[in-house]
Design a protein around this motif. Structure first.
Motif, PDB file in Angstrom:
ATOM      1  N   VAL B  64      63.289  52.267 104.170  1.00 44.22           N
ATOM      2  CA  VAL B  64      63.758  51.065 104.855  1.00 44.22           C
ATOM      3  C   VAL B  64      65.266  51.210 105.066  1.00 44.22           C
ATOM      4  CG1 VAL B  64      63.953  49.801 102.673  1.00 44.22           C
ATOM      5  CG2 VAL B  64      63.908  48.547 104.814  1.00 44.22           C
ATOM      6  N   LEU B  65      65.685  50.916 106.286  1.00 48.94           N
ATOM      7  CA  LEU B  65      67.094  50.945 106.640  1.00 48.94           C
ATOM      8  C   LEU B  65      67.548  49.534 106.992  1.00 48.94           C
ATOM      9  CD1 LEU B  65      67.150  54.116 108.937  1.00 48.94           C
ATOM     10  CD2 LEU B  65      67.720  53.969 106.513  1.00 48.94           C
ATOM     11  N   LEU B  66      68.699  49.155 106.496  1.00 48.53           N
ATOM     12  CA  LEU B  66      69.231  47.824 106.745  1.00 48.53           C
ATOM     13  C   LEU B  66      70.600  47.930 107.398  1.00 48.53           C
ATOM     14  CD1 LEU B  66      69.211  44.718 106.380  1.00 48.53           C
ATOM     15  CD2 LEU B  66      70.161  45.098 104.086  1.00 48.53           C
ATOM     16  N   ASN B  67      70.756  47.271 108.528  1.00 48.07           N
ATOM     17  CA  ASN B  67      72.049  47.195 109.207  1.00 48.07           C
ATOM     18  C   ASN B  67      72.441  45.731 109.294  1.00 48.07           C
ATOM     19  OD1 ASN B  67      74.202  47.065 111.057  1.00 48.07           O
ATOM     20  ND2 ASN B  67      73.489  48.869 112.150  1.00 48.07           N
ATOM     21  N   LYS B  68      73.281  45.305 108.356  1.00 50.21           N
ATOM     22  CA  LYS B  68      73.631  43.882 108.280  1.00 50.21           C
ATOM     23  C   LYS B  68      74.537  43.473 109.437  1.00 50.21           C
ATOM     24  CE  LYS B  68      75.155  44.499 104.098  1.00 50.21           C
ATOM     25  NZ  LYS B  68      74.574  45.821 103.814  1.00 50.21           N
ATOM     26  N   THR B  69      75.262  44.425 109.983  1.00 49.89           N
ATOM     27  CA  THR B  69      76.191  44.105 111.063  1.00 49.89           C
ATOM     28  C   THR B  69      75.454  43.546 112.267  1.00 49.89           C
ATOM     29  OG1 THR B  69      77.670  45.865 110.329  1.00 49.89           O
ATOM     30  CG2 THR B  69      77.988  45.010 112.564  1.00 49.89           C
ATOM     31  N   VAL B  70      74.327  44.166 112.591  1.00 53.41           N
ATOM     32  CA  VAL B  70      73.550  43.713 113.742  1.00 53.41           C
ATOM     33  C   VAL B  70      72.288  42.986 113.320  1.00 53.41           C
ATOM     34  CG1 VAL B  70      74.478  45.484 115.260  1.00 53.41           C
ATOM     35  CG2 VAL B  70      72.413  45.966 113.942  1.00 53.41           C
TER      36      VAL B  70
END
Lengths: 115, 112
Positions: B64-70
């Motif tokens: 799982v990859l998380l990109n909080k910025t977007v």
């Protein structure tokens, strides 16, 4: 042994009837939930209980009345069933809230069809 | 209000290929994210989770990859197998720890 078990699995009933779905968990969890899944697979929370106390009631019609006799049981009673109540109802449980990193375990679902 | 959406409602992949299922969320306060798998006729099952202080977490064949910025997360399944065919939901923690908000789901179909 099934961790979260709910009965009945299938229920076909006429409009206007009253029906109940029972749920039991043997995981020793403090929190139990009812979710509704519609025909498009959209899962929406209805209720959550923590130690038999109602925590979340997501603007569900008052025809739906959950009852938690003890921490291991959360039953769902539905009065005056309507066609729009047809859905799959999932019971679930977790140890406290899920934001504490506690996984929610779901039952196998109860398929309710109102005719 | 909160919303969770998926870019692809149905994803068809060849057996053995890698699968990527995407999820967008709107609540920037969400700090815990879970992926669930629902096989036909069954209840959702936990696959993997990630906290907001991480941007990647690996499990067995899943990442799982998380990109909080977007406000975006993805579930990657390596070497997809027929048993991976299911509907996958992302579920960011909501404004209450007792309320999971599920996305609309992505159906993964694995072609033999």
């Amino acid at each position: 042994d099934t961790a979260v078990s709910q009965t009945p699995k299938y229920l076909v009933t006429q409009m206007g009837n009253d029906k109940s779905i029972k749920c039991e968990q043997n995981l020793g969890h403090d929190t139990m939930y009812w979710y509704k899944q519609d025909s498009k697979k959209f899962l929406k929370i209805m209720f959550s209980y923590n130690n038999k106390e109602l925590i979340i009631n997501e603007t569900v019609p008052n025809r739906f009345s959950p009852k938690s006799p003890d921490k291991a049981h959360l039953n769902l009673h539905i009065n005056s069933l309507e066609l729009g109540d047809s859905a799959v109802y999932f019971c679930a449980s977790s140890q406290e809230g899920q934001n504490s990193g506690n996984t929610i375990y779901f039952g196998e679902g109860s398929w309710l069809t109102v005719v | 209000g909160e919303s969770v959406g998926l870019h692809l409602p149905t994803l068809s992949v060849q057996e053995g290929d890698n699968s990527i299922i995407n999820c967008a969320y709107s609540n920037s306060a969400s700090d815990y994210f879970i992926w669930y798998k629902q096989e036909s006729g069954k209840g959702p099952q936990f696959i993997i989770d990630i906290r907001s202080n991480m941007d990647k977490r690996q499990g067995q064949r899943v990442t799982v990859l998380l990109n909080k910025t977007v406000k975006h997360l993805s579930l990657q399944i390596a070497a997809t197998q027929p048993g991976d065919s299911a509907v996958y939901f992302c579920a960011p923690g909501g404004d209450s720890s007792y309320k999971l908000i599920f996305g609309s789901g992505t159906r993964l179909l694995v072609r033999p």
